[in-house]
Design an enzyme around this catalytic site. Structure first.
Site, PDB file in Angstrom:
ATOM      1  N   ASP A 136      60.414 -25.144  20.777  1.00  0.00           N
ATOM      2  CA  ASP A 136      61.839 -26.063  20.676  1.00  0.00           C
ATOM      3  C   ASP A 136      62.585 -25.530  21.740  1.00  0.00           C
ATOM      4  OD1 ASP A 136      63.685 -27.950  18.369  1.00  0.00           O
ATOM      5  OD2 ASP A 136      64.662 -26.859  20.079  1.00  0.00           O
ATOM      6  N   ASN A 163      63.363 -33.942   9.792  1.00  0.00           N
ATOM      7  CA  ASN A 163      64.618 -34.867   9.713  1.00  0.00           C
ATOM      8  C   ASN A 163      64.300 -36.258  10.007  1.00  0.00           C
ATOM      9  OD1 ASN A 163      66.390 -32.486   9.232  1.00  0.00           O
ATOM     10  ND2 ASN A 163      66.256 -32.262  11.483  1.00  0.00           N
ATOM     11  N   GLY A 206      70.423 -35.564  10.686  1.00  0.00           N
ATOM     12  CA  GLY A 206      70.560 -35.064  12.045  1.00  0.00           C
ATOM     13  C   GLY A 206      69.407 -35.461  13.121  1.00  0.00           C
ATOM     14  N   GLN A 207      68.281 -36.413  12.869  1.00  0.00           N
ATOM     15  CA  GLN A 207      67.481 -36.632  13.732  1.00  0.00           C
ATOM     16  C   GLN A 207      68.082 -37.006  14.961  1.00  0.00           C
ATOM     17  OE1 GLN A 207      64.950 -39.957  12.848  1.00  0.00           O
ATOM     18  NE2 GLN A 207      63.262 -39.113  13.559  1.00  0.00           N
ATOM     19  N   HIS A 243      58.579 -35.288  13.810  1.00  0.00           N
ATOM     20  CA  HIS A 243      58.183 -34.022  14.129  1.00  0.00           C
ATOM     21  C   HIS A 243      58.465 -33.098  13.094  1.00  0.00           C
ATOM     22  CE1 HIS A 243      62.149 -34.963  15.425  1.00  0.00           C
ATOM     23  NE2 HIS A 243      62.720 -33.863  15.160  1.00  0.00           N
TER      24      HIS A 243
HETATM   25  P1  AMP Z   1      65.735 -33.325  15.398  1.00  0.00           P
HETATM   26  O1  AMP Z   1      67.196 -32.967  15.513  1.00  0.00           O
HETATM   27  O2  AMP Z   1      65.045 -33.161  13.998  1.00  0.00           O
HETATM   28  O3  AMP Z   1      65.381 -34.581  15.781  1.00  0.00           O
HETATM   29  O4  AMP Z   1      64.783 -32.449  16.385  1.00  0.00           O
HETATM   30  C1  AMP Z   1      64.744 -32.518  17.770  1.00  0.00           C
HETATM   31  C2  AMP Z   1      64.726 -31.296  18.286  1.00  0.00           C
HETATM   32  O5  AMP Z   1      63.997 -31.404  19.616  1.00  0.00           O
HETATM   33  C3  AMP Z   1      65.686 -30.248  18.427  1.00  0.00           C
HETATM   34  O6  AMP Z   1      65.645 -29.147  17.762  1.00  0.00           O
HETATM   35  C4  AMP Z   1      65.734 -29.994  20.017  1.00  0.00           C
HETATM   36  O7  AMP Z   1      66.369 -28.532  20.504  1.00  0.00           O
HETATM   37  C5  AMP Z   1      64.489 -30.433  20.449  1.00  0.00           C
HETATM   38  N1  AMP Z   1      64.246 -30.865  21.677  1.00  0.00           N
HETATM   39  C6  AMP Z   1      64.859 -31.674  22.440  1.00  0.00           C
HETATM   40  N2  AMP Z   1      64.651 -31.754  23.643  1.00  0.00           N
HETATM   41  C7  AMP Z   1      63.398 -31.035  23.869  1.00  0.00           C
HETATM   42  C8  AMP Z   1      62.307 -30.541  24.958  1.00  0.00           C
HETATM   43  N3  AMP Z   1      62.462 -31.383  26.134  1.00  0.00           N
HETATM   44  N4  AMP Z   1      61.730 -29.564  24.801  1.00  0.00           N
HETATM   45  C9  AMP Z   1      61.515 -28.919  23.444  1.00  0.00           C
HETATM   46  N5  AMP Z   1      62.305 -29.284  22.454  1.00  0.00           N
HETATM   47  C10 AMP Z   1      63.257 -30.213  22.836  1.00  0.00           C
END
Ligand code: AMP
Ligand code: ZN
Length: 114
Positions: free
Chosen positions: A30, A87, A93-94, A100
């Site tokens: 992440d 999420n 909070g998605q 994922h």
């Molecule tokens: P969610 O909030 O559950 O949808 O999780 C999305 C996750 O994607 C968050 O924890 C972000 O920090 C992560 N994220 C967003 N952009 C990137 C990226 N380019 N590379 C790796 N992780 C990312």
């Protein structure tokens, strides 16, 4: 149609730190870790949420969790302990609308989650 962020990561159009990859699953770090270890495990096939996967495609869950199981053993999280979070939707909070699994480890986590 515009591709989602994680589909671009799968296609390597956006760089990521890959921890595990096979034909059906990608696991990468992440970008804003919420714990000392914070990985994201994604199916390579795009679905926004687990309830949107049709029964005849449920093999993606087997592939996803088999890859997670293998990865946590390889990097020792089976001994350290870990939390997994999925999420969906605004209340959870998605922010990226591609299934994922967050894999978090390296600190204590509260229960119930916030
Ligand atoms: P969610 O909030 O559950 O949808 O999780 C999305 C996750 O994607 C968050 O924890 C972000 O920090 C992560 N994220 C967003 N952009 C990137 C990226 N380019 N590379 C790796 N992780 C990312
Ligand atoms: Zn996608």
């Amino acid at each position: 149609m515009d591709q989602c962020l994680f589909c671009k990561i799968i296609k390597k159009e956006i760089p990521s730190e890959v921890v595990y990859e096979n034909d059906s699953v990608l696991i990468f770090k992440d970008i804003t870790p919420k714990a000392p270890t914070h990985l994201l495990a994604i199916p390579k096939k795009h679905y926004a949420g687990i309830h949107l996967v049709p029964p005849d495609d449920s093999i993606i869950f087997q592939q996803l969790f088999a890859a997670i199981g293998e990865t946590v053993k390889i990097i020792g999280l089976d001994l350290a302990g870990y939390r997994q979070v999925i999420n969906f939707g605004d209340c959870a909070g998605q922010t990226v609308h591609h299934i994922h699994v967050h894999i978090l480890s390296g600190r204590d986590f509260t229960w119930p989650p916030g």
